[in-house]
Design a protein around this motif. Structure first.
Motif, PDB file in Angstrom:
ATOM      1  N   ASN A 128      -2.195  -5.851  -7.035  1.00 29.66           N
ATOM      2  CA  ASN A 128      -3.826  -5.440  -6.729  1.00 29.66           C
ATOM      3  C   ASN A 128      -4.186  -3.980  -6.658  1.00 29.66           C
ATOM      4  O   ASN A 128      -5.320  -3.845  -6.924  1.00 29.66           O
ATOM      5  CB  ASN A 128      -4.095  -6.578  -5.978  1.00 29.66           C
ATOM      6  CG  ASN A 128      -3.528  -6.504  -4.327  1.00 29.66           C
ATOM      7  OD1 ASN A 128      -3.079  -5.479  -4.174  1.00 29.66           O
ATOM      8  ND2 ASN A 128      -3.462  -7.480  -3.663  1.00 29.66           N
ATOM      9  N   ASP A 129      -3.070  -3.177  -5.872  1.00 26.03           N
ATOM     10  CA  ASP A 129      -3.702  -1.961  -5.805  1.00 26.03           C
ATOM     11  C   ASP A 129      -2.467  -0.882  -5.631  1.00 26.03           C
ATOM     12  O   ASP A 129      -1.566  -1.294  -5.217  1.00 26.03           O
ATOM     13  CB  ASP A 129      -4.336  -1.953  -4.397  1.00 26.03           C
ATOM     14  CG  ASP A 129      -4.881  -0.409  -3.906  1.00 26.03           C
ATOM     15  OD1 ASP A 129      -5.474   0.267  -4.864  1.00 26.03           O
ATOM     16  OD2 ASP A 129      -5.188  -0.041  -2.738  1.00 26.03           O
ATOM     17  N   THR A 130      -2.734   0.276  -6.180  1.00 25.47           N
ATOM     18  CA  THR A 130      -1.489   1.289  -6.415  1.00 25.47           C
ATOM     19  C   THR A 130      -2.111   2.586  -5.648  1.00 25.47           C
ATOM     20  O   THR A 130      -1.258   3.558  -5.590  1.00 25.47           O
ATOM     21  CB  THR A 130      -1.309   1.521  -7.951  1.00 25.47           C
ATOM     22  OG1 THR A 130      -2.458   2.156  -8.498  1.00 25.47           O
ATOM     23  CG2 THR A 130      -0.682   0.335  -8.648  1.00 25.47           C
ATOM     24  N   THR A 131      -3.175   2.814  -5.013  1.00 28.65           N
ATOM     25  CA  THR A 131      -3.925   3.905  -4.716  1.00 28.65           C
ATOM     26  C   THR A 131      -2.680   4.489  -3.462  1.00 28.65           C
ATOM     27  O   THR A 131      -2.425   5.916  -3.714  1.00 28.65           O
ATOM     28  CB  THR A 131      -5.124   3.592  -3.976  1.00 28.65           C
ATOM     29  OG1 THR A 131      -5.894   2.769  -4.796  1.00 28.65           O
ATOM     30  CG2 THR A 131      -5.669   4.864  -3.551  1.00 28.65           C
ATOM     31  N   GLY A 132      -2.344   3.511  -2.390  1.00 28.13           N
ATOM     32  CA  GLY A 132      -1.609   4.217  -1.473  1.00 28.13           C
ATOM     33  C   GLY A 132      -0.243   4.674  -2.026  1.00 28.13           C
ATOM     34  O   GLY A 132       0.330   5.848  -1.406  1.00 28.13           O
ATOM     35  N   ALA A 133       0.461   4.225  -2.760  1.00 24.31           N
ATOM     36  CA  ALA A 133       1.777   4.575  -3.501  1.00 24.31           C
ATOM     37  C   ALA A 133       1.531   5.892  -4.156  1.00 24.31           C
ATOM     38  O   ALA A 133       2.336   6.910  -4.082  1.00 24.31           O
ATOM     39  CB  ALA A 133       2.389   3.438  -4.235  1.00 24.31           C
ATOM     40  N   GLY A 188       0.804  -1.195  -0.062  1.00 23.52           N
ATOM     41  CA  GLY A 188      -0.031   0.038   0.092  1.00 23.52           C
ATOM     42  C   GLY A 188       0.863   1.358   0.028  1.00 23.52           C
ATOM     43  O   GLY A 188       0.369   2.517   0.172  1.00 23.52           O
ATOM     44  N   TYR A 189       2.099   1.231  -0.376  1.00 18.47           N
ATOM     45  CA  TYR A 189       2.933   2.434  -0.217  1.00 18.47           C
ATOM     46  C   TYR A 189       3.996   2.343  -1.516  1.00 18.47           C
ATOM     47  O   TYR A 189       4.225   1.303  -2.109  1.00 18.47           O
ATOM     48  CB  TYR A 189       3.727   2.400   1.202  1.00 18.47           C
ATOM     49  CG  TYR A 189       4.193   3.699   1.312  1.00 18.47           C
ATOM     50  CD1 TYR A 189       3.327   4.902   1.843  1.00 18.47           C
ATOM     51  CD2 TYR A 189       5.547   3.780   1.345  1.00 18.47           C
ATOM     52  CE1 TYR A 189       3.851   6.124   2.225  1.00 18.47           C
ATOM     53  CE2 TYR A 189       5.967   5.144   1.938  1.00 18.47           C
ATOM     54  CZ  TYR A 189       5.310   6.367   2.066  1.00 18.47           C
ATOM     55  OH  TYR A 189       5.648   7.531   2.421  1.00 18.47           O
ATOM     56  N   MET A 190       4.904   3.434  -1.576  1.00 13.99           N
ATOM     57  CA  MET A 190       5.889   3.463  -2.624  1.00 13.99           C
ATOM     58  C   MET A 190       6.908   2.545  -1.947  1.00 13.99           C
ATOM     59  O   MET A 190       7.094   2.036  -0.935  1.00 13.99           O
ATOM     60  CB  MET A 190       6.425   4.856  -2.696  1.00 13.99           C
ATOM     61  CG  MET A 190       7.077   5.299  -1.721  1.00 13.99           C
ATOM     62  SD  MET A 190       7.878   7.032  -1.919  1.00 13.99           S
ATOM     63  CE  MET A 190       6.470   7.956  -1.096  1.00 13.99           C
ATOM     64  N   SER A 191       7.872   2.076  -2.784  1.00 14.81           N
ATOM     65  CA  SER A 191       8.981   1.310  -2.481  1.00 14.81           C
ATOM     66  C   SER A 191       9.824   2.144  -1.449  1.00 14.81           C
ATOM     67  O   SER A 191       9.841   3.434  -1.392  1.00 14.81           O
ATOM     68  CB  SER A 191       9.862   0.989  -3.527  1.00 14.81           C
ATOM     69  OG  SER A 191      10.484   2.101  -4.074  1.00 14.81           O
ATOM     70  N   GLY A 192      10.474   1.314  -0.653  1.00 12.61           N
ATOM     71  CA  GLY A 192      11.440   1.755   0.323  1.00 12.61           C
ATOM     72  C   GLY A 192      12.467   2.726  -0.185  1.00 12.61           C
ATOM     73  O   GLY A 192      12.960   3.615   0.262  1.00 12.61           O
TER      74      GLY A 192
END
Length: 155
Positions: A102-107, A68-72
């Protein structure tokens, strides 16, 4: 570098074959022969620096969506450049591509929040791909690269 040549920086975390395909397609769009006067420079997110941004006229960011987030790696990039670039890179045109299973919203939300805090200007809507990319996804990635290159082109 002569100012009749602009620099487009692509900062990416390419951690899978799918992300490699998206990255290569974005780069092909950015280096299309139809756009002149733009040098494309690529940096892995863990190697990109504030100096790379100071020398750029535009930036494309590429990341997987991880939990749910971008890569570290991209987060580390932002952590290292944020304060040095806060005043110097205002109004920098940017674009983003994200791949998730499955989801890119948070990133997308996280990257756009940081870019907004830096005062960057979105020059293309985010390209988000879930699962295996199809021809429309790849066309959107090519267009993202070409659009950023055209945005900063001196022509």
């Amino acid at each position: 570098m002569s100012r009749d040549v602009r620099r487009l920086l692509i900062v990416h975390h390419t951690a899978s074959p799918t992300l490699r395909e998206l990255f290569e397609t974005v780069r092909r769009g950015a280096t299309t022969d139809e756009i002149e006067g733009v040098e494309v420079v690529t940096r892995a997110a863990l190697r990109a620096t504030a100096v790379d941004l100071f020398e750029a006229d535009g930036v494309i960011l590429g990341t997987p969506a991880n939990i749910g987030y971008m890569s570290g790696a991209l987060k580390h990039f932002f952590d290292t450049i944020y304060y040095p670039c806060l005043e110097e890179t205002r109004r920098l045109p940017y674009a983003l591509y994200v791949h998730g299973n499955n989801d890119t919203t948070g990133a997308v939300r996280a990257v756009e929040s940081i870019a907004s805090g830096l005062g960057w200007e979105r020059a293309h809507h985010p390209v988000t791909v879930t699962g295996a990319p199809d021809k429309d996804d790849l066309a959107a990635c090519w267009e993202l690269g070409a659009t950023l290159a055209a945005t900063i082109s001196p022509e």
